[in-house]
Write an enzyme that holds these catalytic residues in place. Structure first.
Site, PDB file in Angstrom:
ATOM      1  N   ASP A   4       0.830  -1.202   0.000  1.00  0.00           N
ATOM      2  CA  ASP A   4       0.000   0.000   0.000  1.00  0.00           C
ATOM      3  C   ASP A   4       0.871   1.261   0.000  1.00  0.00           C
ATOM      4  O   ASP A   4       1.847   1.356   0.750  1.00  0.00           O
ATOM      5  CB  ASP A   4      -0.857  -0.029   1.276  1.00  0.00           C
ATOM      6  CG  ASP A   4      -1.847   1.100   1.336  1.00  0.00           C
ATOM      7  OD1 ASP A   4      -2.806   1.075   0.539  1.00  0.00           O
ATOM      8  OD2 ASP A   4      -1.673   2.009   2.176  1.00  0.00           O
ATOM      9  N   GLU A  53       1.830  -0.410  -4.992  1.00  0.00           N
ATOM     10  CA  GLU A  53       0.878   0.614  -5.393  1.00  0.00           C
ATOM     11  C   GLU A  53       1.701   1.890  -5.558  1.00  0.00           C
ATOM     12  O   GLU A  53       1.979   2.586  -4.575  1.00  0.00           O
ATOM     13  CB  GLU A  53      -0.202   0.807  -4.312  1.00  0.00           C
ATOM     14  CG  GLU A  53      -1.286   1.742  -4.793  1.00  0.00           C
ATOM     15  CD  GLU A  53      -2.081   2.424  -3.699  1.00  0.00           C
ATOM     16  OE1 GLU A  53      -3.185   2.877  -4.001  1.00  0.00           O
ATOM     17  OE2 GLU A  53      -1.611   2.532  -2.553  1.00  0.00           O
TER      18      GLU A  53
HETATM   19  C1  NOJ Z   1      -4.501   2.831  -0.954  1.00  0.00           C
HETATM   20  C2  NOJ Z   1      -5.553   1.800  -0.733  1.00  0.00           C
HETATM   21  O1  NOJ Z   1      -5.760   1.061  -1.902  1.00  0.00           O
HETATM   22  C3  NOJ Z   1      -6.776   2.527  -0.258  1.00  0.00           C
HETATM   23  O2  NOJ Z   1      -7.905   1.700  -0.243  1.00  0.00           O
HETATM   24  C4  NOJ Z   1      -6.479   3.120   1.088  1.00  0.00           C
HETATM   25  O3  NOJ Z   1      -7.585   3.912   1.498  1.00  0.00           O
HETATM   26  C5  NOJ Z   1      -5.237   4.007   1.058  1.00  0.00           C
HETATM   27  N1  NOJ Z   1      -4.171   3.430   0.297  1.00  0.00           N
HETATM   28  C6  NOJ Z   1      -4.720   4.276   2.450  1.00  0.00           C
HETATM   29  O4  NOJ Z   1      -4.108   3.143   2.996  1.00  0.00           O
END
Ligand code: NOJ
Length: 514
Positions: free
Chosen positions: A207, A246
């Site tokens: 993440d 990500e």
């Molecule tokens: C990216 C995640 O995919 C999302 O769902 C989340 O709210 C944020 N990061 C914070 O962790």
């Protein structure tokens, strides 16, 4: 590089909404175990499960309170270990979601960090020296803690940023990356990774991977250095484990940071969004709309240099959707989705299919749940059957985590499984083809054959295979090389053929020639 990624196809599961086996209205690990054969039947051989750890669920689990304990709503740690084992028996790898940038404000580290007395965790988060000293340039919270200082946030209010240090500290409260307390944060995260890898998980979706080091430079060299160090640990101790970021900057994530894979994310107006999600900018010229008003160059001009720059080191990955985006069904019908998925599943890198996209589940307009806001409508219960609660749960309808889609003709697995022409059947056919033809897998060469701005078809090569697609309702054609003239149709949606030195495609067609 873990060899299994070459032929991997991921299925993303939002665990709240996949399958509920104990009738409490929310999905669970046993539900995932029961549906492993279904996942296998799709042609998916890997899972990414959204955060399933102890949490207050102010951000659907991305606010982790205990990294080493699963949330009781999904079962126990032993259930998750069993899931790893059952999945492996079926040849399915499992990635968990690692949230390294922040914790819940109720994580024990934070509860210690916010104390007035100095302790082991005082620097685990980022604090200024006084409650009236702002953390300039950052989101921060003041006035809520025993400690005399404000703390920096990473995302929502419930998510204080963990302290990996600053590449270029500018104020005395900003520690450098090599401060022992910042190294301790990194080591604590490695400890979390080892814990799950030792229990059988196969790696992590990471993440907000770009968010770790603050005051980083444009190239994110500080944050990349942290990940490179994590990769070294994996190579030495868990060489079969995989990490996907990500990040959507593959040159940083893959080449510098050592991620095996990076997601091509739907940033507004970017190449990926131009394929399926162009409506975010107003008029919808998504490439896969049948009005044919899209332009494949918008995708290629961004994708190609990134792909070329990183293909030796890892995979830049395409997704149907994820838990943060509107489902592709939002603006595309099933005939359009078939062509779109044909493209997504025959491109290089490792494809990701979001649960329910294989049957064309809709995006629902819903009130926010667990910090979802506009994302909530893509997180509804999986539609298994046409029965009660779409076969997701036996609970009363008002006890469901989120409402199921009750619209007339709402798709279901049961209905599409017996229809050879359904979106689900097309997904299975496409993934079967991908597994059969090595050229279509992650490493197979990719070359553009015909891609003219504002024109169709789009023709490309994967290894020795020639592929062409036409999302529009017009018949289209393009020139191809002499060597392609004798190629035979291996797979087609609609019809396509090579005649002399021309490839001709009927409306809404996709063809693979060998
Ligand atoms: C990216 C995640 O995919 C999302 O769902 C989340 O709210 C944020 N990061 C914070 O962790």
């Amino acid at each position: 590089m873990p060899n299994w990624l070459k032929d991997a196809v991921f299925y993303e599961i939002y665990p709240q909404s996949f399958y509920d086996t104990n009738g409490d209205g929310i999905g669970d690990f046993n539900g995932i175990i029961e549906k492993l054969d279904y996942i296998k039947s799709l042609g998916c051989n890997a899972l990414w499960i959204n955060p399933c750890f102890d949490s207050l669920f102010h951000d659907a689990g991305y606010d982790v309170r205990d990294y080493k304990k699963v949330a009781p709503r999904y079962g126990t740690n032993s259930d998750l270990y069993r899931l790893f084992g059952e999945a492996h028996r079926k040849g399915i790898h499992v990635l968990l979601d690692l949230v390294p940038g922040h914790t819940s404000e109720e994580h024990p580290w934070f509860l210690e960090s916010q104390k007035a007395e100095k302790n082991e965790y005082s620097n685990r988060y980022i604090w200024t020296n006084a409650a009236f000293q702002p953390a300039k340039g950052f989101l921060y919270i003041g006035g809520e803690t025993e400690r005399d200082g404000v703390y920096v946030l990473n995302f929502f209010k419930c998510q204080p940023a963990l302290n990996y240090g600053f590449l270029n500290p500018e104020e005395d409260w900003q520690l450098s990356m090599d401060h022992p307390d910042c190294i301790a944060t990194r080591e604590a995260m490695k400890d979390v990774m080892r814990f799950w890898l030792d229990h059988g998980c196969d790696g992590f979706r990471v993440d907000m991977a770009a968010s770790l080091v603050k005051n980083d430079d444009e190239k994110k060299s500080g944050t990349s250095a942290v990940w490179k160090n994590v990769r070294e640990m994996l190579d030495a101790e868990y060489p079969e484990a995989a990490m996907i970021s990500e990040w959507n900057e593959p040159e940083m994530a893959i080449n510098q940071g050592g991620f095996h894979m990076d997601f091509y994310l739907n940033w507004s107006g970017n190449g990926y969004s131009s394929l399926l999600r162009d409506y975010e900018r107003g008029e919808d010229h998504s490439f896969f709309k049948k009005d044919g008003s899209g332009d494949i160059r918008r995708f290629l001009d961004e994708y190609l240099p990134r792909y070329e720059a990183t293909r030796e080191n890892g995979y830049y990955c395409l997704i149907t959707c994820n838990h943060d985006t509107k489902r592709p069904k939002y603006n595309l019908d099933d005939s359009e989705l078939k062509i779109a998925y044909a493209f997504l599943f025959t491109m290089p890198g490792v494809p990701f299919l979001y649960y329910g996209d294989e049957i064309g589940m809709r995006y629902l307009e819903l009130k926010t749940k667990e910090g979802g806001y506009g994302r909530t409508g893509s997180r509804t219960p999986m539609q298994w059957t046409d029965g009660k609660n779409a076969g997701f749960s036996t609970c009363p309808a008002d006890a469901l985590y989120l409402p199921v889609d009750t619209a007339d003709g709402a798709p279901s697995v049961a209905a599409q499984e017996v229809d050879g022409n359904s979106l689900l059947s097309t997904v299975k056919d496409l993934l079967r083809l991908r597994h059969e033809e090595e050229d279509l897998q992650a490493d197979g060469d990719f070359e553009v054959v015909y891609a003219e701005s504002g024109k169709l078809p789009f023709v490309y090569r994967r290894g020795s295979l020639l592929l062409a697609l036409n999302p529009s309702t017009e018949r289209v054609s393009a020139p191809v090389g002499e060597a392609d003239a004798g190629k035979k149709v291996l797979y087609a949606i609609g019809t396509g053929e090579v005649k002399e030195q021309e490839i001709i495609l009927a409306p809404q067609s996709f063809v693979v020639l060998k």
